[in-house]
Write a protein that holds these residues in place. Structure first.
Motif: not given
Length: 370
Positions: A333-340
């Protein structure tokens, strides 16, 4: 007042909605979705940026090696993350983790680097056994705990059904068991669940062997494997009594009974929470009986009838326990730049909310008329 959890933007992509808590669906723990989440564009190529996760408190408290090995040996789908205990690295880390109560300073040790830096509160103890986080208002935006409304749900265990029922060879789980109830307990007084009073009353009607500081029998921590094998060999029932009655709080006590062929007798979480987390007809809930005496009568009935006793082990054909890999999910989740963007107004009022736990009337069964 309970803290509100904010997600920005409010209308998130459905792909991300499945990864976040849903107040309308309290039984959805999202573990499966998070485990299989791989950010768009992520690959295992060496040029992917390594995300740093700082664990406050040191290795002797977290028992995790520094570096990246953990993410490879655990089999994380997203593994470009690295643990550190270096405080200087912690100031600029991608994720800063404080364990409550043991790794949580009275106040934040430094200001947050930026709004993009994730501060996460981790807790495996119940609210009555954790410390105040009032000095952290506005700091924490992720949480990791056994509660299903945490961002990263990290239960003590998770049962998962098989795609198809397995045909297992017949086994009489009562064979050779001459003893009735085992209980391993060392915390006799600092409890809110009423378990000591209930156990003492239950002991009037059925034999209970109590191991640890609260009983007359002993089991050293260094011999815990032998003790569990003893339970599997000699006992039919296992008291899985929690020290608190708190939301979603089911510990390894329940799993110990299930894995070592002794029917767990549970006290702690709400009845519907046990039903949601455990296989059907695999345990006995004290709340289903008017009093300890009524429970003891039922246990005696099972003790005298191997067929009824063995019905509690049919679950082994339907599913098993699985790893939930919470740190793998954090890395993904921390790698997902689009995570809210997520934050709590007041994480302390969320965790220590009045609705999080109840203090059970320790004598709720005394007025029962047989």
């Amino acid at each position: 007042m309970e803290s509100s959890l904010h997600v920005y933007p409010q209308s998130v992509d459905s792909r991300y909605g499945k990864l976040l808590p849903d107040p309308a669906d309290p039984v959805n723990d999202r573990i499966y979705e998070q485990l299989h989440h791989v950010p768009i564009g992520y690959s295992n190529k060496s040029n992917i940026k390594i995300k740093t996760i700082y664990l406050h408190g040191g290795k002797n408290q977290w028992f995790i090696e520094e570096g990246r090995d953990f993410f490879f040996t655990t089999g994380c789908k997203v593994n470009h993350c690295s643990f550190t205990y270096n405080r200087q690295e912690g100031r600029t880390a991608d994720v800063v983790v404080f364990g409550n109560p043991y790794q949580l300073p009275f106040r934040p040790p430094w200001p947050r680097k930026s709004q993009k830096q994730i501060w996460m509160m981790s807790a495996l103890e119940t609210p009555p056994h954790t410390t105040s986080m009032r000095k952290y208002i506005g700091h924490f935006n992720w949480t990791m705990s056994y509660r299903t409304d945490s961002i990263i749900v990290s239960p003590y265990f998770k049962y998962e059904a098989f795609p198809e029922k397995k045909v297992l060879p017949y086994k009489n789980h009562a064979a050779g068991k001459k003893k009735k109830v085992a209980w391993f307990v060392t915390n006799c007084f600092n409890v809110e669940s009423g378990r000591m009073e209930y156990a003492k009353e239950l002991q009037k009607y059925i034999d209970i062997d109590i191991f640890g500081g609260c009983g007359t029998k002993r089991c050293r921590k260094s011999e815990w494997d032998k003790c569990r094998q003893m339970v599997q060999r000699d006992y039919k029932f296992y008291l899985a009594f929690e020290n608190s009655k708190c939301k979603d709080y089911l510990t390894e006590k329940v799993q110990t009974g299930l894995l070592y062929d002794a029917i767990p007798i549970v006290l702690g979480a709400a009845t519907w929470e046990y039903a949601n987390a455990l296989p059907a007809h695999s345990y006995i809930d004290v709340e289903d009986f008017k009093s300890p005496k009524h429970l003891a009568e039922y246990l005696q009935k099972l003790d005298e009838n191997d067929d009824l006793f063995n019905e509690y082990f049919r679950w082994k054909s339907y599913g098993t326990f699985v790893e939930t890999k919470p740190w793998c999910r954090v890395c993904s989740m921390v790698h997902d730049e689009s995570f809210p963007t997520i934050w709590y107004d007041n994480v302390d009022s969320w965790w220590h909310a009045k609705s999080a736990c109840i203090k059970k009337d320790t004598h709720w069964w005394y007025n029962v008329v047989d």
